[in-house]
Design a protein around this motif. Sequence first.
Motif, PDB file in Angstrom:
ATOM      1  N   SER A  47      75.717 -16.011  21.090  1.00  0.00           N
ATOM      2  CA  SER A  47      76.854 -15.199  20.581  1.00  0.00           C
ATOM      3  C   SER A  47      78.280 -15.506  21.074  1.00  0.00           C
ATOM      4  O   SER A  47      79.263 -15.506  20.592  1.00  0.00           O
ATOM      5  N   GLY A  48      78.249 -15.606  22.595  1.00  0.00           N
ATOM      6  CA  GLY A  48      79.654 -16.087  23.234  1.00  0.00           C
ATOM      7  C   GLY A  48      79.928 -17.430  22.842  1.00  0.00           C
ATOM      8  O   GLY A  48      81.125 -17.440  22.681  1.00  0.00           O
ATOM      9  N   THR A  49      79.132 -18.355  22.675  1.00  0.00           N
ATOM     10  CA  THR A  49      79.632 -19.675  21.843  1.00  0.00           C
ATOM     11  C   THR A  49      80.103 -19.119  20.505  1.00  0.00           C
ATOM     12  O   THR A  49      81.181 -19.631  20.190  1.00  0.00           O
ATOM     13  N   PHE A  50      79.247 -18.938  19.636  1.00  0.00           N
ATOM     14  CA  PHE A  50      79.555 -19.244  18.293  1.00  0.00           C
ATOM     15  C   PHE A  50      80.655 -17.963  17.890  1.00  0.00           C
ATOM     16  O   PHE A  50      81.236 -18.212  16.876  1.00  0.00           O
ATOM     17  N   ALA A  51      80.316 -16.774  18.281  1.00  0.00           N
ATOM     18  CA  ALA A  51      81.309 -15.571  17.989  1.00  0.00           C
ATOM     19  C   ALA A  51      82.821 -16.242  18.367  1.00  0.00           C
ATOM     20  O   ALA A  51      83.674 -16.170  17.526  1.00  0.00           O
ATOM     21  N   ASN A  52      82.904 -16.702  19.449  1.00  0.00           N
ATOM     22  CA  ASN A  52      84.266 -17.227  19.984  1.00  0.00           C
ATOM     23  C   ASN A  52      84.793 -18.375  19.038  1.00  0.00           C
ATOM     24  O   ASN A  52      85.871 -18.249  18.704  1.00  0.00           O
ATOM     25  N   PHE A  53      84.006 -19.211  18.906  1.00  0.00           N
ATOM     26  CA  PHE A  53      84.285 -20.519  18.164  1.00  0.00           C
ATOM     27  C   PHE A  53      84.679 -20.067  16.741  1.00  0.00           C
ATOM     28  O   PHE A  53      85.843 -20.635  16.189  1.00  0.00           O
ATOM     29  N   LEU A  54      83.676 -19.534  16.067  1.00  0.00           N
ATOM     30  CA  LEU A  54      83.757 -19.306  14.681  1.00  0.00           C
ATOM     31  C   LEU A  54      84.662 -18.190  14.066  1.00  0.00           C
ATOM     32  O   LEU A  54      85.175 -18.425  13.094  1.00  0.00           O
ATOM     33  N   ILE A  55      84.786 -16.974  14.760  1.00  0.00           N
ATOM     34  CA  ILE A  55      85.345 -16.003  14.163  1.00  0.00           C
ATOM     35  C   ILE A  55      86.684 -16.257  13.686  1.00  0.00           C
ATOM     36  O   ILE A  55      87.128 -16.166  12.435  1.00  0.00           O
ATOM     37  N   PRO A  56      87.456 -16.661  14.993  1.00  0.00           N
ATOM     38  CA  PRO A  56      89.193 -16.957  14.392  1.00  0.00           C
ATOM     39  C   PRO A  56      89.003 -18.349  13.421  1.00  0.00           C
ATOM     40  O   PRO A  56      89.757 -18.081  12.537  1.00  0.00           O
ATOM     41  N   LEU A  57      88.357 -19.144  13.815  1.00  0.00           N
ATOM     42  CA  LEU A  57      88.349 -20.385  12.607  1.00  0.00           C
ATOM     43  C   LEU A  57      88.054 -19.918  11.148  1.00  0.00           C
ATOM     44  O   LEU A  57      88.555 -20.447  10.115  1.00  0.00           O
ATOM     45  N   GLN A  58      86.862 -19.081  11.041  1.00  0.00           N
ATOM     46  CA  GLN A  58      86.521 -18.602   9.691  1.00  0.00           C
ATOM     47  C   GLN A  58      87.065 -17.524   9.132  1.00  0.00           C
ATOM     48  O   GLN A  58      87.096 -17.313   7.897  1.00  0.00           O
ATOM     49  N   VAL A  59      87.783 -16.371   9.975  1.00  0.00           N
ATOM     50  CA  VAL A  59      88.503 -15.528   9.328  1.00  0.00           C
ATOM     51  C   VAL A  59      89.875 -16.087   9.003  1.00  0.00           C
ATOM     52  O   VAL A  59      90.540 -15.095   8.271  1.00  0.00           O
ATOM     53  N   GLY A  60      90.273 -16.979   9.723  1.00  0.00           N
ATOM     54  CA  GLY A  60      91.938 -17.539   9.470  1.00  0.00           C
ATOM     55  C   GLY A  60      92.661 -16.668  10.672  1.00  0.00           C
ATOM     56  O   GLY A  60      93.619 -16.030   9.972  1.00  0.00           O
ATOM     57  N   ALA A  61      92.275 -16.940  11.771  1.00  0.00           N
ATOM     58  CA  ALA A  61      93.157 -16.373  12.616  1.00  0.00           C
ATOM     59  C   ALA A  61      93.519 -17.336  13.928  1.00  0.00           C
ATOM     60  O   ALA A  61      92.871 -18.316  14.014  1.00  0.00           O
ATOM     61  N   ARG A  62      94.744 -17.061  14.369  1.00  0.00           N
ATOM     62  CA  ARG A  62      95.170 -17.948  15.284  1.00  0.00           C
ATOM     63  C   ARG A  62      94.417 -18.025  16.706  1.00  0.00           C
ATOM     64  O   ARG A  62      94.105 -18.997  17.254  1.00  0.00           O
ATOM     65  N   ASP A  63      93.792 -16.677  17.067  1.00  0.00           N
ATOM     66  CA  ASP A  63      92.796 -16.476  18.259  1.00  0.00           C
ATOM     67  C   ASP A  63      92.281 -15.195  18.042  1.00  0.00           C
ATOM     68  O   ASP A  63      92.527 -14.593  17.114  1.00  0.00           O
ATOM     69  N   MET A  64      91.660 -14.979  19.250  1.00  0.00           N
ATOM     70  CA  MET A  64      91.029 -13.520  19.236  1.00  0.00           C
ATOM     71  C   MET A  64      92.083 -12.346  19.291  1.00  0.00           C
ATOM     72  O   MET A  64      93.161 -12.952  19.664  1.00  0.00           O
ATOM     73  N   ALA A  65      92.008 -11.230  19.086  1.00  0.00           N
ATOM     74  CA  ALA A  65      92.830  -9.919  19.151  1.00  0.00           C
ATOM     75  C   ALA A  65      93.351  -9.968  20.616  1.00  0.00           C
ATOM     76  O   ALA A  65      94.498  -9.809  20.619  1.00  0.00           O
ATOM     77  N   SER A  66      92.362 -10.212  21.492  1.00  0.00           N
ATOM     78  CA  SER A  66      92.967 -10.376  23.149  1.00  0.00           C
ATOM     79  C   SER A  66      92.490 -11.643  23.501  1.00  0.00           C
ATOM     80  O   SER A  66      91.387 -11.550  24.060  1.00  0.00           O
ATOM     81  N   PRO A  67      93.146 -12.635  23.460  1.00  0.00           N
ATOM     82  CA  PRO A  67      92.692 -13.764  24.275  1.00  0.00           C
ATOM     83  C   PRO A  67      92.838 -13.456  26.009  1.00  0.00           C
ATOM     84  O   PRO A  67      91.566 -14.197  26.295  1.00  0.00           O
ATOM     85  N   PHE A  68      93.266 -12.560  26.292  1.00  0.00           N
ATOM     86  CA  PHE A  68      93.055 -12.274  28.020  1.00  0.00           C
ATOM     87  C   PHE A  68      91.917 -12.038  28.066  1.00  0.00           C
ATOM     88  O   PHE A  68      91.011 -12.228  28.859  1.00  0.00           O
ATOM     89  N   MET A  69      91.422 -10.716  27.316  1.00  0.00           N
ATOM     90  CA  MET A  69      90.173  -9.914  27.495  1.00  0.00           C
ATOM     91  C   MET A  69      89.034 -11.222  27.193  1.00  0.00           C
ATOM     92  O   MET A  69      87.941 -11.387  27.940  1.00  0.00           O
ATOM     93  N   ASN A  70      89.175 -12.042  26.302  1.00  0.00           N
ATOM     94  CA  ASN A  70      88.377 -12.971  25.948  1.00  0.00           C
ATOM     95  C   ASN A  70      87.784 -13.850  27.032  1.00  0.00           C
ATOM     96  O   ASN A  70      86.873 -14.262  27.594  1.00  0.00           O
ATOM     97  N   MET A  71      89.303 -14.371  27.904  1.00  0.00           N
ATOM     98  CA  MET A  71      89.160 -15.259  29.206  1.00  0.00           C
ATOM     99  C   MET A  71      88.150 -14.446  30.225  1.00  0.00           C
ATOM    100  O   MET A  71      87.320 -14.848  30.701  1.00  0.00           O
ATOM    101  N   LEU A  72      88.808 -13.064  30.221  1.00  0.00           N
ATOM    102  CA  LEU A  72      88.046 -12.235  31.306  1.00  0.00           C
ATOM    103  C   LEU A  72      86.355 -12.168  31.084  1.00  0.00           C
ATOM    104  O   LEU A  72      85.735 -12.196  31.965  1.00  0.00           O
ATOM    105  N   SER A  73      85.913 -11.935  29.590  1.00  0.00           N
ATOM    106  CA  SER A  73      84.771 -12.077  29.317  1.00  0.00           C
ATOM    107  C   SER A  73      83.929 -13.239  29.745  1.00  0.00           C
ATOM    108  O   SER A  73      82.664 -13.009  30.205  1.00  0.00           O
TER     109      SER A  73
END
Lengths: 606, 359
Positions: A120-146
């Motif tokens: 889920s780390g791989t595919f949630a990160n990769f697919l969620i923004p691409l498939q919902v139509g977002a430029r990135d995650m809600a918080s890219p910084f938190m994502n990096m920390l994750s």
Amino acid sequence: MSNEAVVHAHGAVATHEGHGDHHHEHHHHETFITKYVFSQDHKMIAKQFLITGMVWAVLGGLMSVLFRLQLGYPDATFPWLEDILGKWAKGGRITQEAYYALVTTHGTVLVFFVLTAGLSGTFANFLIPLQVGARDMASPFMNMLSYWFFFAASIVMLSSMFVETGPFSGGWTAYPPLSALGDASPGSKTGMDMWLISMALFVVSSLLGGLNYIATVLNMRTKGMSMTRLPLTIWALFFTAVLGVLSFPVLFSGFILLIFDRNFGTSFYLSDIFINGVGALPNEGGSAILYQHLFWFLGHPEVYIILLPAMGMVSEILSVNSRKPIFGYMAMIGSLFAIAILAFLVWAHHMFVTGLNPFLGSIFVLLTLLIAVPSAIKVFNWLTTLWRGNIRFTPGMLFAIGFVSLFISGGLTGIWLGNSALDIHLHDTYFVIAHFHIVMGVASMFGMFAGIYHWFPKMYGKYLNNTMGYIHFWVTLAGAYLIFWPMHYEGLAGMPRRYYDYSIWESFKQFVELNRFISTVAMIVFAVQLLFLFNFFYSIFKGRKVTSLNPWGATTLEWTTPINPGHGNWVGEIPEVHRWAYDYGKDGKEFIAQTTPVGADESEHH
Amino acid sequence: MTMFLTIAVIVLIFVVIFQIAKASEYVSVLKGEEVSRKQNNKINGFLMIGFLVLGLFGVWYCNELYYGKTLLVHDAASVEGARVDSMLWVTLAVTGIVFILTQIVLFWFAYKYQESENRKVFFFPHNNKLEVIWTVIPAIALTVLVVIGLRNWFLFTGEPPQNAMVVEVTGKQFGWIYRYPGKDGSFGKKYYKNIDNASNSLGLIWDDKLGHDDVVMEQTMYLVKGKPVKLIIGSRDVIHDVGLVHFRMKMDAVPGIPTTMWFTPKYTTKEMKEITGNPNFQYEISCDQMCGNGHYSMKGVIEVVDQEEFDAWMVKQKPYYVQQFPEKDPAAPKAVADTAAKTASVKPVEAAKKAVAKM
């Protein structure tokens, strides 16, 4: 990596510049560090999760090969083992300590690091923004920390292998008192401290990621992308994140209490204990069963944290390659929802033989077998999706079909084990090993492989080599069945799990040849995974280039981005969505992308 | 040397596969990607049906090879275990049919509906009737299984019959200790801080007279054919599990929390030797919960005998109290008590007194 060359053309938003200070119309400067190491681009973070997960998959797989060596050849000695493992394989035979350490670490690593973070780390990160139509995650910084918390967890876990008293060796479930008392098992000394620190870091990583996934799915869908137009991948990843966010804190609380029992003299889990060579311990009044409740309150949802992303991706891949809409889209969401709810209500089915209150046990039987209903709906819907389709056997599709086969095989034995009166007999035998490896382990690996083969062109702008993909699939599918199918028979003979040697047991020693066969197949299957890894890394650099935007003819949004999307994903405006994700074969058209407005003469519209 | 050879062979196989894979990619470019994709599709479609046939054959063959090595070839050795077996067969029938049908449908569909230029895809997004059918049918089948299961579950976890004998089983790293209540039919109290490996392995409180006739032993537990037995299960250190495969029973041994399990042995050990045709047959107690590095060797034995044999055996057993304090043996003359045993026994008695005061 030339595939990253097309970055930030017009209008890409540099989300990590902060303060809403958007840069348009010029190339955003990135250094090696910000691009590949401390990246805040969800696609790069996904790749980091994937490759770290692969490293762990190899290590975890190798561990299983080593302990299968002991099970398959209990009397043989392999001098090279001593060269590798030193005192842990004195005289070329793996010691008991090492065997149990390998079994424990294999379980921990595969469940948490590979099939949770890696999947889920791989595919949630990769697919969620691409498939919902977002430029990135809600918080890219938190994502990096994750990711970096996961990395830290990995380092601590890896370090625990090199501790003098050995890594933790009490099973991946880490039941106290065994895991609480260093005097009961050498692995429960420093190795267990490190195991706990690593897992605590992992929980933090998982929560940071999960919150982000939920926030992104709920708030950052593009115009027109209502919840019921989301691809099933996103629904599955969304429920996965919800499960993780609600259950990992409970596991964490269980670990905190364990840390207190281990280090600060509390008695949450300890009572009435006399240890040989030490004497009676002062602890009284604790309950060892409390830990099991806290552990399995995560532990069971964890199974679905592993399985749901695979289900979501398989639904998507089956539909795309059957050139046919997924059958029963709403029923698929409904069954995902039902599974997610039930996941929280069945944890005690792991504890039928702990002396649980029988009435409570009966409730858990009922709720557990109830899960078979949404699972059956999913299987029948997948089968109907294939029916009268026009199937293309891409490697991704093969793995998706393999997933369905394995999910059926492993899911059905769940009906045996969920029924407490039958579980009394089969609990903690090889039947259980066969069950969960097929339904959760191998099936989810298949989901992951399906995802990798299917979205590799989007990740790297290259194709994986098909021939190697076909070999990988057929050997792995056949191998998985050859390894785990006969284990049901060992389980029906009552053969217990986690035994280093069966030769002293009159009841279990009749499977020497079978164990050798299983070990041999396990080694072959492991070798074929190396072939896949080679294919993966070779193709990143030398693979066949992707030349069309939409190589699979799919409807979803990720295929409207450039072949090598930069940070921000779309050049210019984010596309608007006008329909659900599954208009394949509608009105005689091959497929209709989600971005295509609904025509006036179109039949029934979703 | 063999290792290097093996590695060399593996590497060679890898290289060959890689070369073939690479070549096939070039060929596909030459032939046209569409043509070679269709060829691959045909091959994989054929393999799907091949896998189905070989797989079903494999399922049958595996059963041929290993069915005889499972417990299912013989009767369960307890009355309750027979119910587990019959439930197992019903569950196998239900899940077996579903398994065969769905796997056939899956691989058959994959084969049958492989890409073909003539086929027009059937746009079939949903059908409420079908979906209701395959929600309701599994639900009904599962209800049946739940009902059978829970009836057994409440029987197994309920109270044992009145005439049941009671044996206490205590797990420790890595072995089992058994205690019989003796003539009075009641166990004496125990407290874990009294445990002493040499003189008081269970931590019995010597002041409790009920415990004076308790019989304590290791290795082998004796049970009576046809007489229900209730096991009171505990642990001295970490969690263990009393696994009785032949009786189809299992229960954890948890420190601080006693658990129970009961069953009725159906065959004596001797009879089982004949039934299984194995002269070395033993009812083994296997520890089924990871309990440390010696987990795999934590073995106990149950000897099932008939009532007379059991009585004869029981008479010969000396109560644990008497073993530790020979001078207190009512059957033995007082003079026998030697002073060495006396001095050795003073300490545990005092510890026990303290413990009782604390409680």
